[in-house]
Design a protein around this motif. Structure first.
Motif, PDB file in Angstrom:
ATOM      1  N   TRP A 153       0.681  -1.153  -0.129  1.00 13.87           N
ATOM      2  CA  TRP A 153       0.212  -0.126   0.069  1.00 13.87           C
ATOM      3  C   TRP A 153       1.029   1.242  -0.143  1.00 13.87           C
ATOM      4  O   TRP A 153       0.594   2.265  -0.731  1.00 13.87           O
ATOM      5  CB  TRP A 153      -0.936   0.125   1.093  1.00 13.87           C
ATOM      6  N   TYR A 154       1.870   1.294   0.934  1.00 14.16           N
ATOM      7  CA  TYR A 154       2.721   2.385   0.943  1.00 14.16           C
ATOM      8  C   TYR A 154       3.354   2.705  -0.424  1.00 14.16           C
ATOM      9  O   TYR A 154       3.529   3.888  -0.669  1.00 14.16           O
ATOM     10  CB  TYR A 154       3.904   2.090   2.068  1.00 14.16           C
ATOM     11  N   GLY A 155       4.009   1.613  -0.886  1.00 19.68           N
ATOM     12  CA  GLY A 155       4.633   1.901  -2.279  1.00 19.68           C
ATOM     13  C   GLY A 155       3.432   2.297  -3.339  1.00 19.68           C
ATOM     14  O   GLY A 155       3.812   3.314  -4.273  1.00 19.68           O
ATOM     15  N   PHE A 156       2.480   1.610  -3.563  1.00 21.77           N
ATOM     16  CA  PHE A 156       1.627   1.947  -4.419  1.00 21.77           C
ATOM     17  C   PHE A 156       0.885   3.692  -4.109  1.00 21.77           C
ATOM     18  O   PHE A 156       1.013   4.223  -5.069  1.00 21.77           O
ATOM     19  CB  PHE A 156       0.445   1.184  -4.092  1.00 21.77           C
ATOM     20  N   GLU A 157       0.633   3.937  -3.102  1.00 28.12           N
ATOM     21  CA  GLU A 157       0.198   5.380  -2.730  1.00 28.12           C
ATOM     22  C   GLU A 157       1.222   6.384  -3.071  1.00 28.12           C
ATOM     23  O   GLU A 157       1.246   7.408  -3.460  1.00 28.12           O
ATOM     24  CB  GLU A 157      -0.273   5.502  -1.229  1.00 28.12           C
ATOM     25  N   TYR A 158       2.480   6.066  -2.742  1.00 24.31           N
ATOM     26  CA  TYR A 158       3.574   6.977  -2.895  1.00 24.31           C
ATOM     27  C   TYR A 158       3.839   7.245  -4.354  1.00 24.31           C
ATOM     28  O   TYR A 158       3.940   8.262  -5.000  1.00 24.31           O
ATOM     29  CB  TYR A 158       4.905   6.263  -2.559  1.00 24.31           C
ATOM     30  N   LEU A 159       3.467   6.060  -5.311  1.00 29.51           N
ATOM     31  CA  LEU A 159       3.770   6.567  -6.554  1.00 29.51           C
ATOM     32  C   LEU A 159       2.592   7.424  -7.065  1.00 29.51           C
ATOM     33  O   LEU A 159       2.761   8.015  -8.139  1.00 29.51           O
ATOM     34  CB  LEU A 159       3.551   4.922  -7.509  1.00 29.51           C
TER      35      LEU A 159
END
Length: 108
Positions: free
Chosen positions: A58-64
């Motif tokens: 989730w963290y990585g997806f939201e960062y992108l």
């Protein structure tokens, strides 16, 4: 919370990193920083409630998504819901005692 000082593992520009159940700090001074430790403790709770791996996905997806939205790495990072919750409550040492389950959702 297991605190480890590992200055070479911390990305440039950061002072700490949480990888359940560890909190990695960039310097020994971080051990005495109650606000920093509380910020990282909030991330430990977030990671635990999402069973760790989904947290990082989730963290990585939201960062992108935020990077596309803001076109600025620091602004994208600061607007991830997990970071918004941690920064908003890092100065409240009792925050986790009354924190509702999945509270980070309200920071989307």
């Amino acid at each position: 919370m297991i605190v480890i000082v590992a200055k070479y593992l911390i990305p440039k520009g950061f002072v700490g990193l949480t990888l359940f159940p560890f909190v990695l700090l960039g310097s020994e001074k971080g051990r005495d920083n109650a606000v920093l430790l509380n910020h990282e403790r909030i991330h430990l709770f977030q990671q635990r409630e999402l069973l760790v791996l989904p947290f990082f996905l989730w963290y990585g997806f939201e960062y992108l998504l935020r990077l596309i939205q803001y076109r600025d790495r620091k602004l994208a990072y600061r607007n991830i819901c997990f970071e918004r919750e941690a920064y908003a409550n890092e100065k409240s040492p009792d925050y986790l005692k009354s924190r509702a389950l999945w509270k980070f959702i309200s920071y989307l």
